[in-house]
Design a protein around this motif. Structure first.
Motif, PDB file in Angstrom:
ATOM      1  N   UNK A  43       6.359  12.826   5.959  1.00  0.00           N
ATOM      2  CA  UNK A  43       5.016  12.578   6.507  1.00  0.00           C
ATOM      3  C   UNK A  43       4.088  13.720   6.130  1.00  0.00           C
ATOM      4  N   UNK A  44       2.805  13.358   5.996  1.00  0.00           N
ATOM      5  CA  UNK A  44       1.751  14.347   5.809  1.00  0.00           C
ATOM      6  C   UNK A  44       0.907  14.431   7.065  1.00  0.00           C
ATOM      7  N   UNK A  45       0.440  15.641   7.423  1.00  0.00           N
ATOM      8  CA  UNK A  45      -0.256  15.834   8.695  1.00  0.00           C
ATOM      9  C   UNK A  45      -1.591  16.545   8.492  1.00  0.00           C
ATOM     10  N   UNK A  46      -2.563  16.183   9.320  1.00  0.00           N
ATOM     11  CA  UNK A  46      -3.835  16.883   9.412  1.00  0.00           C
ATOM     12  C   UNK A  46      -3.797  17.761  10.656  1.00  0.00           C
ATOM     13  N   UNK A  47      -3.940  19.058  10.468  1.00  0.00           N
ATOM     14  CA  UNK A  47      -3.928  19.954  11.631  1.00  0.00           C
ATOM     15  C   UNK A  47      -5.098  19.665  12.561  1.00  0.00           C
ATOM     16  N   UNK A  48      -6.234  19.255  11.982  1.00  0.00           N
ATOM     17  CA  UNK A  48      -7.388  18.825  12.762  1.00  0.00           C
ATOM     18  C   UNK A  48      -7.676  17.369  12.401  1.00  0.00           C
ATOM     19  N   UNK A  49      -7.226  16.416  13.231  1.00  0.00           N
ATOM     20  CA  UNK A  49      -7.404  14.992  12.911  1.00  0.00           C
ATOM     21  C   UNK A  49      -8.860  14.634  12.610  1.00  0.00           C
ATOM     22  N   UNK A  50      -9.049  13.671  11.714  1.00  0.00           N
ATOM     23  CA  UNK A  50     -10.371  13.250  11.258  1.00  0.00           C
ATOM     24  C   UNK A  50     -10.555  11.769  11.563  1.00  0.00           C
ATOM     25  N   UNK A  67       3.693  -4.493   9.256  1.00  0.00           N
ATOM     26  CA  UNK A  67       2.603  -3.937  10.044  1.00  0.00           C
ATOM     27  C   UNK A  67       3.052  -2.846  11.004  1.00  0.00           C
ATOM     28  N   UNK A  68       4.349  -2.658  11.153  1.00  0.00           N
ATOM     29  CA  UNK A  68       4.851  -1.609  12.035  1.00  0.00           C
ATOM     30  C   UNK A  68       4.982  -2.082  13.472  1.00  0.00           C
ATOM     31  N   UNK A  69       5.556  -1.236  14.300  1.00  0.00           N
ATOM     32  CA  UNK A  69       5.842  -1.614  15.694  1.00  0.00           C
ATOM     33  C   UNK A  69       4.868  -0.983  16.685  1.00  0.00           C
ATOM     34  N   UNK A  70       4.252   0.123  16.319  1.00  0.00           N
ATOM     35  CA  UNK A  70       3.516   0.908  17.310  1.00  0.00           C
ATOM     36  C   UNK A  70       2.208   0.272  17.740  1.00  0.00           C
ATOM     37  N   UNK A 101       2.824   8.371   6.846  1.00  0.00           N
ATOM     38  CA  UNK A 101       4.230   8.440   6.444  1.00  0.00           C
ATOM     39  C   UNK A 101       4.538   7.559   5.231  1.00  0.00           C
ATOM     40  N   UNK A 102       3.528   6.867   4.695  1.00  0.00           N
ATOM     41  CA  UNK A 102       3.754   6.003   3.539  1.00  0.00           C
ATOM     42  C   UNK A 102       3.849   6.827   2.260  1.00  0.00           C
ATOM     43  N   UNK A 103       4.534   6.272   1.259  1.00  0.00           N
ATOM     44  CA  UNK A 103       4.818   7.020   0.034  1.00  0.00           C
ATOM     45  C   UNK A 103       3.734   6.915  -1.017  1.00  0.00           C
ATOM     46  N   UNK A 104       2.787   6.007  -0.873  1.00  0.00           N
ATOM     47  CA  UNK A 104       1.769   5.826  -1.899  1.00  0.00           C
ATOM     48  C   UNK A 104       2.169   4.754  -2.893  1.00  0.00           C
ATOM     49  N   UNK A 105       1.239   4.394  -3.754  1.00  0.00           N
ATOM     50  CA  UNK A 105       1.478   3.319  -4.712  1.00  0.00           C
ATOM     51  C   UNK A 105       2.421   3.780  -5.812  1.00  0.00           C
ATOM     52  N   UNK A 106       3.287   2.870  -6.251  1.00  0.00           N
ATOM     53  CA  UNK A 106       4.220   3.197  -7.321  1.00  0.00           C
ATOM     54  C   UNK A 106       3.793   2.584  -8.647  1.00  0.00           C
ATOM     55  N   UNK A 161      -0.108  -1.604   6.301  1.00  0.00           N
ATOM     56  CA  UNK A 161       1.259  -1.318   6.731  1.00  0.00           C
ATOM     57  C   UNK A 161       1.285  -0.258   7.823  1.00  0.00           C
ATOM     58  N   UNK A 162       2.286  -0.358   8.702  1.00  0.00           N
ATOM     59  CA  UNK A 162       2.482   0.659   9.714  1.00  0.00           C
ATOM     60  C   UNK A 162       2.774   2.004   9.072  1.00  0.00           C
ATOM     61  N   UNK A 163       2.251   3.087   9.660  1.00  0.00           N
ATOM     62  CA  UNK A 163       2.430   4.417   9.102  1.00  0.00           C
ATOM     63  C   UNK A 163       1.318   4.834   8.167  1.00  0.00           C
ATOM     64  N   UNK A 164       0.294   3.975   8.037  1.00  0.00           N
ATOM     65  CA  UNK A 164      -0.838   4.281   7.175  1.00  0.00           C
ATOM     66  C   UNK A 164      -1.994   4.868   7.962  1.00  0.00           C
ATOM     67  N   UNK A 165      -3.219   4.686   7.452  1.00  0.00           N
ATOM     68  CA  UNK A 165      -4.377   5.326   8.073  1.00  0.00           C
ATOM     69  C   UNK A 165      -5.116   4.413   9.047  1.00  0.00           C
ATOM     70  N   UNK A 166      -4.764   3.123   9.089  1.00  0.00           N
ATOM     71  CA  UNK A 166      -5.506   2.193   9.940  1.00  0.00           C
ATOM     72  C   UNK A 166      -4.774   1.925  11.248  1.00  0.00           C
ATOM     73  N   UNK A 167      -5.558   1.797  12.300  1.00  0.00           N
ATOM     74  CA  UNK A 167      -5.046   1.354  13.593  1.00  0.00           C
ATOM     75  C   UNK A 167      -5.653  -0.017  13.859  1.00  0.00           C
ATOM     76  N   UNK A 168      -4.815  -1.065  13.862  1.00  0.00           N
ATOM     77  CA  UNK A 168      -5.299  -2.441  13.848  1.00  0.00           C
ATOM     78  C   UNK A 168      -5.412  -3.045  15.239  1.00  0.00           C
ATOM     79  N   UNK A 169      -6.345  -3.986  15.376  1.00  0.00           N
ATOM     80  CA  UNK A 169      -6.484  -4.828  16.555  1.00  0.00           C
ATOM     81  C   UNK A 169      -6.167  -6.270  16.173  1.00  0.00           C
TER      82      UNK A 169
END
Length: 427
Positions: free
Chosen positions: A131-138, A212-215, A281-286, A299-307
C-alpha cells in the motif's frame, strides 16, 4: 470500425494503447515494470484520448416512391474519452507506487513495515509494497482536479422513416424524416473533477468483473455475468428528426437533430463521495490500455469511495448536424458536414464541433474512391480515405476505409483508425 485519437500522443503510443485493448479482449498477457508504468503515466497525463468503435449486426432498408423509405439497424457502439491530470494518471498507472504517496507499507516474512517513498528504492523492495500512504490525506477533488473520464457502451435497435414531402428532385424537393431507437446499455462511466468538486455516475455490466471491495457496504453489486453476452445495466430511447432539400438533382442541403432521449440505469449503479484519500493498495495498470483505468477507479482499495444508487438517468450524447453536397458530374461529388454536441459532458459525446469536407469519385462503375479532411473536437488534421467496390451493377458492395490516412505515413500522427464493410446487398 475502430478509431483512437489524441492531440498529444504519437502514433507509436496510440498503437500501444490499441494493442493493449486487443490483448484485454483476447485475454493476452502484458507485463510492464514500474519504470515503464512511470513513463506511460507521464505521457498520458493531460492527454485527451478518444476511442470509438462500432459494429453493425444487421441493417435493412426499403424504398418506394409513394410510401417513402424505411430502415432498421442493430448497432453496437463504444465511446471513450479521458483527460487526466498528472497525479491521477500516476495513480491509475502505478497505483500504490505513485509519487504522490509519502510512505509505503511493505510486507516481508509476515511482518509489515512502513518506509519513506523514495525514487532510489530497489525493485526487490518495490515488489513487496502492499500500500501507498499519504501522511496528510487529500480530498479526492483536489487530488484529481482537472481529470475526466466519459465512457459508454451500448446496443441500439434503430428504426427510421423518411419521404418526400413536396416538389420534384429535378427542380426543388423537400424531404422529412424521423427515427428512433431502443437502447440497451452495457457500461456507463461519467467521472469529472474540477474546482466545484468530484462527480461520478457509473453503471457497469458484471461482464467487467470489477471487485468493488467489502468496506464500502455497497448494496446492489453484481459481479457474475449471467449469459454469453454482457449483461445489460440500463435501457432507454433516442429520437432523431431531419429535413433535407434537393435542387436540380445536384445540390442537397440537410439538417438533423439526433439521439434526443436518455437511458435509465438500474444495476451496479454508483456515485462517489468526495472523501479524503489516505492510501491505495492497488497495483496499477499492467498495460497501456487506458480503458483499464475504470477498474482502478471502481475497485476496492482505490481512490474512490462509492455510494449505491437505486437508479441513474443519463441523457444521450445528442448532436445536431448540418451538411450539403453537390454532384459536379455524374462521377464526382463533393460535400461538407458539421457535427456539434448538445452537451459535451454526456458520456460518449463529441467534445467540440467537428467540420468535414470530402468527395467521392467513380472512375469506373465498379469502383468508388473517397477522400477528404476533417478537424475540430480533439482531432488535429485528419485525411480520411475509403475504397468501395460495387459489383453486379450495385447488387453487392464491400470496402475499407480509414479516418486518417496520415497515420500510415507519419510518426507524428495523432490518430489511428480502420473500418470495413463486407456485406451490403441490394435487391
Amino acid at each position: 470500425g475502430f478509431g483512437i485519437s489524441s492531440p498529444s500522443l504519437t502514433r507509436d503510443r496510440l498503437q500501444g494503447a490499441a494493442s493493449g485493448i486487443y490483448r484485454r479482449i483476447t485475454d493476452g498477457e502484458s507485463n510492464i515494470d514500474w519504470e515503464s508504468q512511470r513513463e506511460i503515466a507521464a505521457e498520458y497525463a493531460e492527454s485527451g484520448i478518444a476511442i470509438d468503435a462500432d459494429f453493425n449486426w444487421l441493417g435493412a432498408y426499403y424504398h418506394n416512391e409513394k410510401f417513402g423509405g424505411v430502415g432498421i439497424a442493430i448497432r453496437e457502439k463504444y465511446n471513450w474519452y479521458s483527460e487526466l491530470n498528472s497525479t491521477t494518471s500516476d495513480i491509475l498507472f502505478r497505483g500504490k507506487l505513485a509519487d504522490v504517496f509519502d510512505s509505503l507499507s511493505i510486507a516481508f516474512n509476515g511482518d509489515t513495515t512502513k518506509i519513506a517513498n523514495r525514487p532510489d528504492l530497489s525493485s526487490d523492495t518495490l515488489s513487496r509494497v502492499i500500500a501507498g500512504h499519504l501522511n496528510n490525506p487529500i480530498l479526492l477533488s483536489e487530488l484529481t482536479n482537472g481529470s475526466k473520464i466519459k465512457f459508454s457502451w451500448s446496443r441500439e435497435y434503430n428504426f427510421g422513416y423518411g419521404r418526400r414531402i413536396l416538389g420534384s428532385d429535378s427542380t426543388l424537393a423537400i424531404y422529412g424524416g424521423v427515427g428512433g431507437r431502443f437502447i440497451q446499455s452495457i457500461a456507463m462511466v461519467d467521472f469529472q473533477s474540477d474546482d466545484d468538486g468530484a462527480k461520478l455516475d457509473a453503471s457497469l455490466s458484471p461482464f467487467f468483473g470489477i471487485d468493488y471491495g467489502h468496506a464500502n457496504g455497497l448494496s446492489n453489486v453484481a459481479t457474475e455475468n449471467t449469459g454469453l453476452f454482457p449483461d445489460i445495466t440500463g435501457s432507454g430511447f433516442g429520437i432523431d428528426f431531419s429535413a433535407s432539400m434537393i435542387m436540380f438533382n445536384k445540390l442537397r442541403l440537410v439538417g438533423a437533430v439526433n439521439n434526443i432521449g436518455n437511458v435509465t440505469y438500474t444495476q451496479n449503479t454508483y456515485s462517489v463521495r468526495d472523501t479524503l484519500v489516505s492510501s491505495v493498495s492497488l497495483s496499477g495498470l499492467d498495460d497501456e490500455d487506458i480503458t483499464q483505468s475504470v477498474d482502478q477507479l471502481l475497485s476496492g482499495g482505490g481512490i474512490l469511495s462509492l455510494n449505491s444508487e437505486s437508479e441513474i438517468v443519463v441523457n444521450n450524447a445528442a448532436n445536431f448536424r448540418l451538411g450539403g453536397s453537390y454532384d459536379i458530374v455524374k462521377q464526382f461529388s463533393v460535400g461538407v458536414d458539421i457535427v456539434a454536441p448538445f452537451n459535451r459532458n454526456a458520456p460518449g459525446s463529441l467534445q467540440n464541433a467537428v467540420v468535414s469536407v470530402g468527395g467521392d469519385f467513380r472512375p469506373v462503375p465498379w469502383l468508388q474512391l473517397s477522400a477528404g479532411y476533417f478537424g475540430g473536437g480533439i482531432y488535429q488534421h485528419n485525411i480520411p480515405i475509403g475504397i468501395n467496390f460495387i459489383l453486379g451493377e450495385g447488387a453487392y458492395e464491400f470496402g475499407i476505409a480509414s479516418r486518417d490516412a496520415v497515420s500510415f505515413f507519419s510518426e507524428n500522427a495523432n490518430s489511428l483508425s480502420f473500418a470495413m464493410g463486407f456485406a451490403r446487398i441490394r435487391f
